[in-house]
Design a protein around this motif. Structure first.
Motif, PDB file in Angstrom:
ATOM      1  N   GLU A 166      -8.746  -5.436 -70.133  1.00 36.47           N
ATOM      2  CA  GLU A 166      -9.029  -4.759 -71.579  1.00 36.47           C
ATOM      3  C   GLU A 166     -10.510  -4.432 -71.892  1.00 36.47           C
ATOM      4  O   GLU A 166     -10.784  -3.367 -72.211  1.00 36.47           O
ATOM      5  N   THR A 167     -11.249  -5.530 -71.757  1.00 38.46           N
ATOM      6  CA  THR A 167     -12.468  -5.544 -72.455  1.00 38.46           C
ATOM      7  C   THR A 167     -13.372  -4.525 -71.618  1.00 38.46           C
ATOM      8  O   THR A 167     -14.268  -3.715 -71.893  1.00 38.46           O
ATOM      9  N   LEU A 168     -13.012  -4.389 -70.253  1.00 41.92           N
ATOM     10  CA  LEU A 168     -14.064  -3.571 -69.205  1.00 41.92           C
ATOM     11  C   LEU A 168     -13.316  -2.205 -69.115  1.00 41.92           C
ATOM     12  O   LEU A 168     -13.831  -1.351 -68.568  1.00 41.92           O
ATOM     13  N   ARG A 169     -12.133  -1.839 -69.647  1.00 38.60           N
ATOM     14  CA  ARG A 169     -11.481  -0.810 -69.248  1.00 38.60           C
ATOM     15  C   ARG A 169     -12.158   0.249 -70.106  1.00 38.60           C
ATOM     16  O   ARG A 169     -12.458   0.258 -71.367  1.00 38.60           O
ATOM     17  N   ALA A 170     -12.386   1.528 -69.558  1.00 41.76           N
ATOM     18  CA  ALA A 170     -12.859   2.673 -70.374  1.00 41.76           C
ATOM     19  C   ALA A 170     -11.957   3.195 -71.174  1.00 41.76           C
ATOM     20  O   ALA A 170     -10.945   3.789 -70.738  1.00 41.76           O
ATOM     21  N   SER A 193     -18.630   5.399 -73.913  1.00 46.03           N
ATOM     22  CA  SER A 193     -19.919   5.696 -73.397  1.00 46.03           C
ATOM     23  C   SER A 193     -20.656   4.759 -72.587  1.00 46.03           C
ATOM     24  O   SER A 193     -20.840   3.640 -73.007  1.00 46.03           O
ATOM     25  N   LEU A 194     -20.840   5.161 -71.458  1.00 51.01           N
ATOM     26  CA  LEU A 194     -21.544   4.229 -70.237  1.00 51.01           C
ATOM     27  C   LEU A 194     -22.814   3.865 -70.895  1.00 51.01           C
ATOM     28  O   LEU A 194     -23.260   2.624 -70.760  1.00 51.01           O
ATOM     29  N   GLN A 252     -20.608   9.144 -66.253  1.00 53.71           N
ATOM     30  CA  GLN A 252     -20.038   9.567 -67.492  1.00 53.71           C
ATOM     31  C   GLN A 252     -19.133  10.585 -67.453  1.00 53.71           C
ATOM     32  O   GLN A 252     -17.742  10.408 -67.760  1.00 53.71           O
ATOM     33  N   ALA A 253     -19.235  11.767 -66.799  1.00 49.26           N
ATOM     34  CA  ALA A 253     -18.479  12.897 -66.677  1.00 49.26           C
ATOM     35  C   ALA A 253     -17.297  12.431 -65.682  1.00 49.26           C
ATOM     36  O   ALA A 253     -15.971  12.769 -66.122  1.00 49.26           O
ATOM     37  N   ALA A 301      -3.963   7.282 -66.941  1.00 54.12           N
ATOM     38  CA  ALA A 301      -3.341   5.795 -67.396  1.00 54.12           C
ATOM     39  C   ALA A 301      -2.910   5.293 -66.116  1.00 54.12           C
ATOM     40  O   ALA A 301      -3.045   3.889 -66.168  1.00 54.12           O
ATOM     41  N   ASN A 302      -2.622   5.898 -65.177  1.00 51.81           N
ATOM     42  CA  ASN A 302      -2.243   5.184 -63.907  1.00 51.81           C
ATOM     43  C   ASN A 302      -3.356   4.982 -62.884  1.00 51.81           C
ATOM     44  O   ASN A 302      -3.101   3.804 -62.231  1.00 51.81           O
ATOM     45  N   ALA A 303      -4.563   5.158 -63.136  1.00 51.98           N
ATOM     46  CA  ALA A 303      -5.825   5.173 -62.318  1.00 51.98           C
ATOM     47  C   ALA A 303      -6.787   4.859 -63.389  1.00 51.98           C
ATOM     48  O   ALA A 303      -7.949   5.634 -63.183  1.00 51.98           O
ATOM     49  N   PRO A 304      -6.940   3.943 -64.265  1.00 56.66           N
ATOM     50  CA  PRO A 304      -8.080   3.869 -65.100  1.00 56.66           C
ATOM     51  C   PRO A 304      -9.124   3.451 -64.703  1.00 56.66           C
ATOM     52  O   PRO A 304      -9.487   2.543 -63.487  1.00 56.66           O
ATOM     53  N   TRP A 305     -10.314   3.600 -65.229  1.00 54.89           N
ATOM     54  CA  TRP A 305     -11.832   3.064 -64.997  1.00 54.89           C
ATOM     55  C   TRP A 305     -11.930   1.620 -65.412  1.00 54.89           C
ATOM     56  O   TRP A 305     -11.882   1.651 -66.684  1.00 54.89           O
ATOM     57  N   HIS A 306     -12.730   0.922 -64.808  1.00 51.97           N
ATOM     58  CA  HIS A 306     -13.185  -0.275 -65.350  1.00 51.97           C
ATOM     59  C   HIS A 306     -14.744  -0.208 -65.043  1.00 51.97           C
ATOM     60  O   HIS A 306     -15.152  -0.119 -63.908  1.00 51.97           O
ATOM     61  N   VAL A 307     -15.426  -0.432 -66.093  1.00 50.94           N
ATOM     62  CA  VAL A 307     -17.060  -0.603 -66.043  1.00 50.94           C
ATOM     63  C   VAL A 307     -17.432  -2.054 -66.089  1.00 50.94           C
ATOM     64  O   VAL A 307     -17.172  -2.626 -67.165  1.00 50.94           O
ATOM     65  N   VAL A 308     -17.960  -2.765 -65.121  1.00 52.60           N
ATOM     66  CA  VAL A 308     -18.185  -4.073 -65.112  1.00 52.60           C
ATOM     67  C   VAL A 308     -19.809  -4.122 -65.318  1.00 52.60           C
ATOM     68  O   VAL A 308     -20.482  -3.600 -64.095  1.00 52.60           O
ATOM     69  N   PRO A 309     -20.188  -4.797 -65.959  1.00 52.18           N
ATOM     70  CA  PRO A 309     -21.661  -5.185 -66.437  1.00 52.18           C
ATOM     71  C   PRO A 309     -22.033  -5.960 -64.893  1.00 52.18           C
ATOM     72  O   PRO A 309     -21.393  -7.057 -64.807  1.00 52.18           O
ATOM     73  N   ALA A 310     -23.050  -5.598 -64.146  1.00 54.50           N
ATOM     74  CA  ALA A 310     -23.269  -6.392 -62.921  1.00 54.50           C
ATOM     75  C   ALA A 310     -24.648  -6.950 -62.800  1.00 54.50           C
ATOM     76  O   ALA A 310     -25.192  -7.042 -61.676  1.00 54.50           O
ATOM     77  N   ASN A 311     -25.429  -6.836 -63.909  1.00 55.72           N
ATOM     78  CA  ASN A 311     -26.869  -7.442 -63.417  1.00 55.72           C
ATOM     79  C   ASN A 311     -26.648  -8.804 -63.393  1.00 55.72           C
ATOM     80  O   ASN A 311     -27.529  -9.383 -62.470  1.00 55.72           O
ATOM     81  N   LYS A 312     -25.640  -9.372 -63.725  1.00 60.05           N
ATOM     82  CA  LYS A 312     -25.309 -11.200 -63.406  1.00 60.05           C
ATOM     83  C   LYS A 312     -24.262 -10.904 -62.371  1.00 60.05           C
ATOM     84  O   LYS A 312     -23.003 -10.475 -62.585  1.00 60.05           O
ATOM     85  N   LYS A 313     -24.577 -10.900 -61.157  1.00 60.97           N
ATOM     86  CA  LYS A 313     -23.851 -10.952 -60.037  1.00 60.97           C
ATOM     87  C   LYS A 313     -22.475 -11.982 -60.310  1.00 60.97           C
ATOM     88  O   LYS A 313     -21.248 -11.478 -59.741  1.00 60.97           O
ATOM     89  N   TRP A 314     -22.698 -13.124 -60.674  1.00 61.57           N
ATOM     90  CA  TRP A 314     -21.442 -14.128 -60.780  1.00 61.57           C
ATOM     91  C   TRP A 314     -20.683 -13.648 -61.787  1.00 61.57           C
ATOM     92  O   TRP A 314     -19.285 -13.547 -61.533  1.00 61.57           O
ATOM     93  N   PHE A 315     -21.024 -12.931 -62.740  1.00 63.10           N
ATOM     94  CA  PHE A 315     -19.996 -12.250 -63.756  1.00 63.10           C
ATOM     95  C   PHE A 315     -19.375 -11.125 -63.228  1.00 63.10           C
ATOM     96  O   PHE A 315     -18.022 -10.970 -63.454  1.00 63.10           O
TER      97      PHE A 315
END
Lengths: 284, 284
Positions: free
Chosen positions: A13-17, A22-23, A224-225, A233-247
């Protein structure tokens, strides 16, 4: 309850665009929904390995008895964002027999002579498999847009083609999990320097990485585009903050667990008489 | 010194089928060269994971700069002997991006219409990869011999063809590691019963396993003959006692470590000016 231990909201939920995503508003340093420390995160990753492995085995087992379900994890990111680490640390928990990994490099001359989805189609996961794309058909609307290798009209055509392609995947039993690993430009600089400072990592460095780095803002616009145009709906994007590899690793693990848990997987029921077979084995 | 911690002789020596090798003399319960307990073995397996992963990364890295070396691990065994466990517990230490896994099932009609090596050739590992065959071209001289699906003359032709094929692999940079996991008939019975007693394992059971079990002695003869005929200097056989799963795993891990250590792998040297690139990255 998020259903994800350690998280107060599920990463799916939290990471779903969502609408109006807005990236630029995503902080690559953040750890959405997770309150623990790095050590907590690392412990969590290890702890959930067995559960992930069991779900994957169930998915694989179903396919041996006619099941059509499968997963496709699409990983996109700027260089050094940690795609390899995801594969190595998250996917490694699964049985290699059930993982179908494909890294898409610059297309060959033969591949270029076809539609951009030709080489992709050949690598879609078989029933029961967890497919992983390290880069994908999204390169054709990212680097191609940034360097204007394709016209705006062609890029638009590709967004539509991608949505149709992914709808077909979804319609034939594939749970598509699309992930952008999001690092900051400063973090990339640190990681490039770290590669240069370690002779065992020199092989991973190329001047090309630096060349692309100069187009950072153009890439962010292209991402962004692409997310705007293909966040279905069937293939949603997730944007994962990745500066912290472990996260990034626990987040992608959660996305996979969420996908697998959503598939209602069951161990195939024996199509034989267990007691009879047991007797035959004992007597053999 | 065996060069293998925990072992007083290296498994590449003790488990190698030498002159006058007799399969009947190998005790599937034994742990040749290893003096430790099961716990020692399990600790050793985990301890050596990082070293295995680093060697594999070096092999992969070399290939990015023109290296031609690669490994092919061929796993053959009676059902339930633990091929899957080897893949899951030994190979899993390596980066999935550098492992090329292939399970050979009963051939399709198309595959049957070609020479038996046709489908095999297509799956040989690419440069830099660790290929793993779960079953292989040896099925064509094992089950085919046991059930007389091929004449004795044809089986002889295949031994020769296999030796020529493996010599070509070896000549083009492939270190071929051939492993028979050797369990006893009683151990197989226990493992089949364990599958029947666990509903999560029913999908792995089939009546066919029991049918083949009735040909145990014929299989042992076929393995003995195959080892006799294809135990070449460049592609030698290793017979790994496998009643103790933990031992089979550390033994195969050692065989892989031995193969990788024998390849004289080096991190590719930077073909760029490290100080200059560093400066450019800092300024970027």
């Amino acid at each position: 309850m998020s259903g994800a231990p350690g998280f107060d909201q599920h990463p799916s939920e939290t990471l779903r665009a969502g609408k109006g995503f807005s990236l630029a508003d995503v902080d690559p340093d953040s750890t959405p929904g997770f309150k623990g420390t790095k050590e907590d995160g690392q412990a969590l990753l290890a702890e959930l390995d067995d559960g992930l492995a069991e779900l994957q085995e169930k998915l694989f087992a179903e396919s041996r008895f006619g099941g059509r379900k499968r997963i496709l994890l699409i990983l996109q990111a700027m260089d050094t964002a940690g795609k390899g680490g995801i594969v190595n640390h998250v996917m490694a928990a699964m049985d290699p027999q059930g993982v179908q990994f494909k890294a898409f490099k610059a297309p060959t001359d033969e591949e270029k002579s076809y539609d951009f989805l030709w080489r992709i189609e050949k690598e879609v996961p078989a029933a029961g498999m967890v497919g992983v794309f390290d880069r994908s058909h999204y390169e054709d609307v990212l680097i191609h847009r940034v360097h204007r290798w394709a016209s705006p009209e062609e890029i638009k055509r590709r967004y539509v083609a991608i949505n149709e392609f992914e709808a077909r995947l979804s319609g034939s039993g594939t749970t598509v999990v699309k992930v952008m690993l999001h690092i900051s430009g400063d973090e990339q600089k640190e990681r490039l320097l770290a590669r240069l400072d370690n002779p065992a990592k020199h092989w991973k460095y190329s001047r090309g990485d630096l060349d692309e780095r100069a187009f950072w803002e153009d890439y962010m616009s292209a991402y962004q585009a692409a997310i705007d145009e293909t966040n279905t709906a069937n293939a949603p994007w997730h944007v994962v903050p990745a500066n912290k590899k472990w996260f990034a690793r626990i987040a992608v693990q959660q996305l996979l667990l969420g996908a697998l848990n959503g598939m209602d997987l069951q161990w195939p029921r024996a199509e034989f008489d267990v007691a009879l077979e047991r007797e035959l084995v004992v007597r053999s």
